[in-house]
Design a protein around this motif. Structure first.
Motif, PDB file in Angstrom:
ATOM      1  N   LEU A  38       9.734  -7.505  -7.649  1.00  0.00           N
ATOM      2  CA  LEU A  38       9.192  -8.802  -7.276  1.00  0.00           C
ATOM      3  C   LEU A  38      10.010  -9.453  -6.162  1.00  0.00           C
ATOM      4  O   LEU A  38       9.446  -9.987  -5.190  1.00  0.00           O
ATOM      5  CB  LEU A  38       9.132  -9.720  -8.503  1.00  0.00           C
ATOM      6  CG  LEU A  38       8.616 -11.128  -8.272  1.00  0.00           C
ATOM      7  CD1 LEU A  38       7.187 -11.112  -7.759  1.00  0.00           C
ATOM      8  CD2 LEU A  38       8.726 -11.932  -9.571  1.00  0.00           C
ATOM      9  N   ALA A  39      11.323  -9.412  -6.250  1.00  0.00           N
ATOM     10  CA  ALA A  39      12.170 -10.035  -5.226  1.00  0.00           C
ATOM     11  C   ALA A  39      11.920  -9.422  -3.853  1.00  0.00           C
ATOM     12  O   ALA A  39      11.871 -10.127  -2.850  1.00  0.00           O
ATOM     13  CB  ALA A  39      13.640  -9.921  -5.608  1.00  0.00           C
ATOM     14  N   GLY A  40      11.754  -8.126  -3.779  1.00  0.00           N
ATOM     15  CA  GLY A  40      11.471  -7.464  -2.512  1.00  0.00           C
ATOM     16  C   GLY A  40      10.124  -7.868  -1.950  1.00  0.00           C
ATOM     17  O   GLY A  40       9.976  -8.059  -0.734  1.00  0.00           O
ATOM     18  N   ARG A  41       9.111  -8.025  -2.823  1.00  0.00           N
ATOM     19  CA  ARG A  41       7.782  -8.450  -2.374  1.00  0.00           C
ATOM     20  C   ARG A  41       7.802  -9.877  -1.847  1.00  0.00           C
ATOM     21  O   ARG A  41       7.128 -10.200  -0.860  1.00  0.00           O
ATOM     22  CB  ARG A  41       6.772  -8.334  -3.512  1.00  0.00           C
ATOM     23  CG  ARG A  41       6.443  -6.871  -3.846  1.00  0.00           C
ATOM     24  CD  ARG A  41       5.421  -6.793  -4.962  1.00  0.00           C
ATOM     25  NE  ARG A  41       6.097  -6.816  -6.248  1.00  0.00           N
ATOM     26  CZ  ARG A  41       5.592  -7.320  -7.369  1.00  0.00           C
ATOM     27  NH1 ARG A  41       4.421  -7.908  -7.384  1.00  0.00           N
ATOM     28  NH2 ARG A  41       6.284  -7.263  -8.487  1.00  0.00           N
ATOM     29  N   GLY A  66      -2.937  -7.301   0.707  1.00  0.00           N
ATOM     30  CA  GLY A  66      -3.320  -6.106  -0.020  1.00  0.00           C
ATOM     31  C   GLY A  66      -2.948  -4.812   0.687  1.00  0.00           C
ATOM     32  O   GLY A  66      -3.112  -3.733   0.131  1.00  0.00           O
ATOM     33  N   CYS A  67      -2.466  -4.902   1.891  1.00  0.00           N
ATOM     34  CA  CYS A  67      -2.019  -3.732   2.651  1.00  0.00           C
ATOM     35  C   CYS A  67      -0.500  -3.795   2.775  1.00  0.00           C
ATOM     36  O   CYS A  67       0.213  -3.007   2.181  1.00  0.00           O
ATOM     37  CB  CYS A  67      -2.695  -3.726   4.018  1.00  0.00           C
ATOM     38  SG  CYS A  67      -2.214  -2.364   5.073  1.00  0.00           S
ATOM     39  N   HIS A  68      -0.035  -4.779   3.535  1.00  0.00           N
ATOM     40  CA  HIS A  68       1.406  -4.979   3.702  1.00  0.00           C
ATOM     41  C   HIS A  68       1.963  -5.822   2.547  1.00  0.00           C
ATOM     42  O   HIS A  68       3.067  -5.564   2.065  1.00  0.00           O
ATOM     43  CB  HIS A  68       1.651  -5.689   5.036  1.00  0.00           C
ATOM     44  CG  HIS A  68       3.070  -5.664   5.490  1.00  0.00           C
ATOM     45  ND1 HIS A  68       3.448  -5.142   6.692  1.00  0.00           N
ATOM     46  CD2 HIS A  68       4.211  -6.097   4.918  1.00  0.00           C
ATOM     47  CE1 HIS A  68       4.757  -5.249   6.834  1.00  0.00           C
ATOM     48  NE2 HIS A  68       5.243  -5.835   5.774  1.00  0.00           N
ATOM     49  N   PHE A  69       1.193  -6.811   2.117  1.00  0.00           N
ATOM     50  CA  PHE A  69       1.697  -7.817   1.176  1.00  0.00           C
ATOM     51  C   PHE A  69       0.980  -7.797  -0.161  1.00  0.00           C
ATOM     52  O   PHE A  69      -0.226  -7.530  -0.231  1.00  0.00           O
ATOM     53  CB  PHE A  69       1.528  -9.226   1.777  1.00  0.00           C
ATOM     54  CG  PHE A  69       2.145  -9.391   3.127  1.00  0.00           C
ATOM     55  CD1 PHE A  69       3.521  -9.359   3.296  1.00  0.00           C
ATOM     56  CD2 PHE A  69       1.360  -9.577   4.248  1.00  0.00           C
ATOM     57  CE1 PHE A  69       4.091  -9.504   4.546  1.00  0.00           C
ATOM     58  CE2 PHE A  69       1.922  -9.729   5.507  1.00  0.00           C
ATOM     59  CZ  PHE A  69       3.291  -9.693   5.654  1.00  0.00           C
ATOM     60  N   ASP A  70       1.715  -8.151  -1.206  1.00  0.00           N
ATOM     61  CA  ASP A  70       1.164  -8.390  -2.535  1.00  0.00           C
ATOM     62  C   ASP A  70       0.122  -9.503  -2.398  1.00  0.00           C
ATOM     63  O   ASP A  70       0.456 -10.609  -1.961  1.00  0.00           O
ATOM     64  CB  ASP A  70       2.306  -8.805  -3.465  1.00  0.00           C
ATOM     65  CG  ASP A  70       1.868  -9.170  -4.873  1.00  0.00           C
ATOM     66  OD1 ASP A  70       0.763  -9.722  -5.049  1.00  0.00           O
ATOM     67  OD2 ASP A  70       2.662  -8.945  -5.798  1.00  0.00           O
ATOM     68  N   PRO A  71      -1.141  -9.244  -2.726  1.00  0.00           N
ATOM     69  CA  PRO A  71      -2.182 -10.255  -2.506  1.00  0.00           C
ATOM     70  C   PRO A  71      -1.923 -11.577  -3.231  1.00  0.00           C
ATOM     71  O   PRO A  71      -2.124 -12.652  -2.648  1.00  0.00           O
ATOM     72  CB  PRO A  71      -3.456  -9.598  -3.038  1.00  0.00           C
ATOM     73  CG  PRO A  71      -3.155  -8.154  -3.144  1.00  0.00           C
ATOM     74  CD  PRO A  71      -1.672  -8.016  -3.275  1.00  0.00           C
ATOM     75  N   GLN A  72      -1.485 -11.521  -4.466  1.00  0.00           N
ATOM     76  CA  GLN A  72      -1.250 -12.757  -5.220  1.00  0.00           C
ATOM     77  C   GLN A  72      -0.089 -13.554  -4.645  1.00  0.00           C
ATOM     78  O   GLN A  72      -0.158 -14.784  -4.547  1.00  0.00           O
ATOM     79  CB  GLN A  72      -1.016 -12.461  -6.697  1.00  0.00           C
ATOM     80  CG  GLN A  72      -2.261 -11.956  -7.392  1.00  0.00           C
ATOM     81  CD  GLN A  72      -2.020 -11.663  -8.862  1.00  0.00           C
ATOM     82  OE1 GLN A  72      -0.889 -11.417  -9.288  1.00  0.00           O
ATOM     83  NE2 GLN A  72      -3.089 -11.678  -9.634  1.00  0.00           N
ATOM     84  N   ALA A  82       4.988   1.362  -3.834  1.00  0.00           N
ATOM     85  CA  ALA A  82       3.700   0.691  -3.688  1.00  0.00           C
ATOM     86  C   ALA A  82       3.472  -0.264  -4.848  1.00  0.00           C
ATOM     87  O   ALA A  82       3.997  -0.071  -5.950  1.00  0.00           O
ATOM     88  CB  ALA A  82       2.567   1.716  -3.632  1.00  0.00           C
ATOM     89  N   GLY A  83       2.669  -1.288  -4.579  1.00  0.00           N
ATOM     90  CA  GLY A  83       2.234  -2.214  -5.612  1.00  0.00           C
ATOM     91  C   GLY A  83       3.376  -2.802  -6.405  1.00  0.00           C
ATOM     92  O   GLY A  83       4.428  -3.141  -5.867  1.00  0.00           O
ATOM     93  N   ASN A  96       0.804  -1.225   0.000  1.00  0.00           N
ATOM     94  CA  ASN A  96       0.000   0.000   0.000  1.00  0.00           C
ATOM     95  C   ASN A  96       0.839   1.280   0.000  1.00  0.00           C
ATOM     96  O   ASN A  96       0.290   2.379   0.082  1.00  0.00           O
ATOM     97  CB  ASN A  96      -0.983   0.006   1.170  1.00  0.00           C
ATOM     98  CG  ASN A  96      -0.306   0.152   2.521  1.00  0.00           C
ATOM     99  OD1 ASN A  96       0.915   0.278   2.635  1.00  0.00           O
ATOM    100  ND2 ASN A  96      -1.106   0.110   3.577  1.00  0.00           N
ATOM    101  N   GLY A  97       2.156   1.169  -0.051  1.00  0.00           N
ATOM    102  CA  GLY A  97       3.026   2.345  -0.113  1.00  0.00           C
ATOM    103  C   GLY A  97       3.460   2.897   1.233  1.00  0.00           C
ATOM    104  O   GLY A  97       4.174   3.899   1.289  1.00  0.00           O
TER     105      GLY A  97
END
Length: 140
Positions: free
Chosen positions: A70-73, A108-114, A64-65, A55-56
């Motif tokens: 990708l590696a950081g997420r 969806g807030c802290h983490f990538d939902p997928q 954000a988003g 969420n930034g």
């Protein structure tokens, strides 16, 4: 200095907390700029972006988003799961179910939902790996 702070048994003061918040930039600086090695470039990216939030609201850049690499997420999910379910000098380990419930709340807030959905889908394998490499037994 960071080790002393990270191993401190009590609450952090403002200066200590600010230093902890700078650790992604410190890690990236240690790893340096662009390298001939793709692995070292990836390590630098992970060091710099693993505390960004979907969420930034993360740090150090407030990405954000999908602007978060990708590696950081991916590492953000693994890092938080490990941090929550491992004992630290300043906290007890959370039971795995409690940690996973909190992580679901942060989808969806802290983490990538997928990515979080994929992590949760392979939870048995994650727990197997966690137990295999644990320094001491953790609550499962």
């Amino acid at each position: 200095m960071l080790d002393r702070i990270l191993l401190k048994p009590g609450p952090l003061n403002d200066d200590e907390f600010e230093l902890v918040r700078r650790h992604p930039e410190i890690g990236a600086a240690i790893l340096g700029g662009r390298h001939a090695s793709a692995l070292m470039d990836l390590a630098r990216t992970v060091a710099l972006t693993h505390h960004e939030r979907w969420n930034g609201s993360g740090y150090p850049q407030g990405l954000a988003g999908e602007s978060i690499p990708l590696a950081g997420r991916i590492v953000a999910i693994a890092d938080i799961f490990d941090a929550l379910t491992s004992q630290r000098p300043y906290k007890q380990a959370w039971p795995v179910d409690q940690a996973l419930d909190w992580m679901r709340e942060q989808r969806g807030c802290h983490f990538d939902p997928q990515l979080l959905d994929r992590f949760l889908a392979i939870q048995p394998k994650i727990l197997e790996i966690k137990l295999k490499f644990a320094d001491r037994p953790s609550p499962v």
